[in-house]
Scaffold this motif. Structure first.
Motif, short mmCIF file in Angstrom:
data_model
loop_
_atom_site.label_atom_id
_atom_site.label_comp_id
_atom_site.label_asym_id
_atom_site.label_seq_id
_atom_site.Cartn_x
_atom_site.Cartn_y
_atom_site.Cartn_z
N LYS A 95 0.83 -1.20 0.00
CA LYS A 95 0.00 0.00 0.00
C LYS A 95 0.87 1.26 0.00
CE LYS A 95 -3.66 2.46 2.45
NZ LYS A 95 -2.85 3.65 2.73
N ASP B 60 0.64 4.34 -2.56
CA ASP B 60 0.48 5.73 -2.10
C ASP B 60 1.48 6.64 -2.79
OD1 ASP B 60 -1.43 4.76 -0.36
OD2 ASP B 60 -0.19 4.93 1.44
N LYS C 230 -4.90 8.76 -5.24
CA LYS C 230 -5.15 8.52 -3.81
C LYS C 230 -6.01 9.63 -3.20
CE LYS C 230 -2.69 7.73 0.57
NZ LYS C 230 -3.28 8.88 1.30
N THR C 231 -5.78 10.88 -3.64
CA THR C 231 -6.53 11.99 -3.05
C THR C 231 -8.01 11.97 -3.43
OG1 THR C 231 -6.10 13.51 -4.92
CG2 THR C 231 -4.48 13.47 -3.12
N TYR D 141 -9.94 9.41 -3.17
CA TYR D 141 -10.59 8.39 -2.34
C TYR D 141 -10.54 8.79 -0.86
CZ TYR D 141 -10.63 4.90 -6.11
OH TYR D 141 -10.88 4.22 -7.29
N ASP E 141 -9.80 7.48 2.93
CA ASP E 141 -8.76 6.55 3.39
C ASP E 141 -9.25 5.11 3.36
OD1 ASP E 141 -6.99 8.62 3.79
OD2 ASP E 141 -7.33 8.76 5.95
N TRP F 16 -9.64 3.84 -0.37
CA TRP F 16 -8.33 3.60 -0.99
C TRP F 16 -7.70 2.33 -0.42
CZ3 TRP F 16 -5.66 4.55 -5.09
CH2 TRP F 16 -4.27 4.44 -5.10
N THR F 17 -7.83 2.13 0.88
CA THR F 17 -7.30 0.91 1.50
C THR F 17 -8.03 -0.32 0.97
OG1 THR F 17 -6.69 2.10 3.53
CG2 THR F 17 -6.93 -0.29 3.70
#
Length: 267
Positions: free
Chosen positions: A58, A62, A69-70, A72, A74, A77-78
């Motif tokens: 991960k 990132d 990533k921005t 989503y 947290d 995204w995970t």
């Protein structure tokens, strides 16, 4: 002196048991929610290994896909990283290869309601910049001075696109996407040349269809001279004469040669 024969059947059984244990361990590390832990291994210790592997992967994602990533939360995204981690077979531990495998994973990934429709294209756009930034030349490439692309020298100068360059085409305006601009529908196709200049900076040049055609032919047929290149593409652009094509393409090739995106042919 007495001797003891080696029990080959016993060794084979032990090898098979160990391989089975490895497969169970790997399956649990990838997807602990759907795969049982190997018998005899403490769950607390397995979780330490699982967190270590997943967090490393991960962390690579990132770093490689900061814009994506921005877009989503947290948790979302995970969850996407977890799907990649559990379902896709990576065969290399290298950071760049993991990023490349993530892009490949997204080509067949069906976006959900929480995923942007441009997910796969934006990921490729971000990966392409990373790839060009870290690509290693197979051999030194002879630079061309812009003066070599004028006059009589141009007639015989054989050209090729740099190894540190890539042509990309997208249906979405990937270069504009950010948290404040997330289009719901694709627009006009956008075309780019990405290249690494002599200062080791990755640059983007937005192309029209004619310049994309020109550079794509050069990428597919390295070694063409400028006149041969123009002649090759002229059949696909019947609305323009070869003289018009030469006048339009010459400044572009001069500029790209000066910046290191086009080199002398090395074949």
């Amino acid at each position: 002196m007495s001797s003891h024969p080696i029990n080959s059947d016993s060794n084979t059984t032990s090898d098979n048991d160990f391989k089975q244990l490895q497969l169970q361990f790997a399956a649990y590390i990838r997807d602990p929610g759907n795969c049982p832990p190997p018998q005899g291994l403490e769950a607390r210790r397995l979780k330490v290994y699982r967190d270590l592997f997943f967090n490393n992967v991960k962390g690579f994602l990132d770093t490689a896909f900061p814009v994506l990533k921005t877009l989503y939360s947290d948790s979302a995204w995970t969850a996407l990283a977890q799907q990649f981690f559990s379902k896709y077979a990576c065969h290399s531990p290298y950071f760049l290869h993991i990023a490349e495998q993530f892009v490949a994973f997204l080509q067949d990934y069906p976006p959900t309601e929480t995923d942007p429709a441009f997910l796969a294209e934006l990921a490729h756009y971000e990966w392409a910049e990373l790839y060009i930034a870290t690509q290693v030349l197979s051999q030194p490439q002879p630079l061309l001075e812009s003066g070599q692309l004028t006059g009589t020298q141009l007639e015989s100068t054989r050209l090729q696109l740099s190894e540190l360059a890539m042509l990309c085409a997208y249906q979405w305006p990937v270069q504009q996407i950010c948290t404040d601009f997330q289009p719901a529908e694709p627009g006009q196709p956008v075309f780019f040349l990405l290249y690494r200049n002599t200062e080791h900076e990755v640059k983007f040049v937005q192309l029209n269809q004619a310049t994309l055609l020109l550079l794509n032919h050069l990428a597919e047929q390295p070694g063409l001279t400028f006149p041969a290149l123009i002649h090759t593409i002229s059949a696909q652009l019947p609305g323009l004469s070869e003289q018009q094509l030469q006048q339009g393409a010459l400044p572009l090739l001069q500029d790209l040669a000066q910046k290191g995106a086009i080199h002398g042919y090395q074949g």
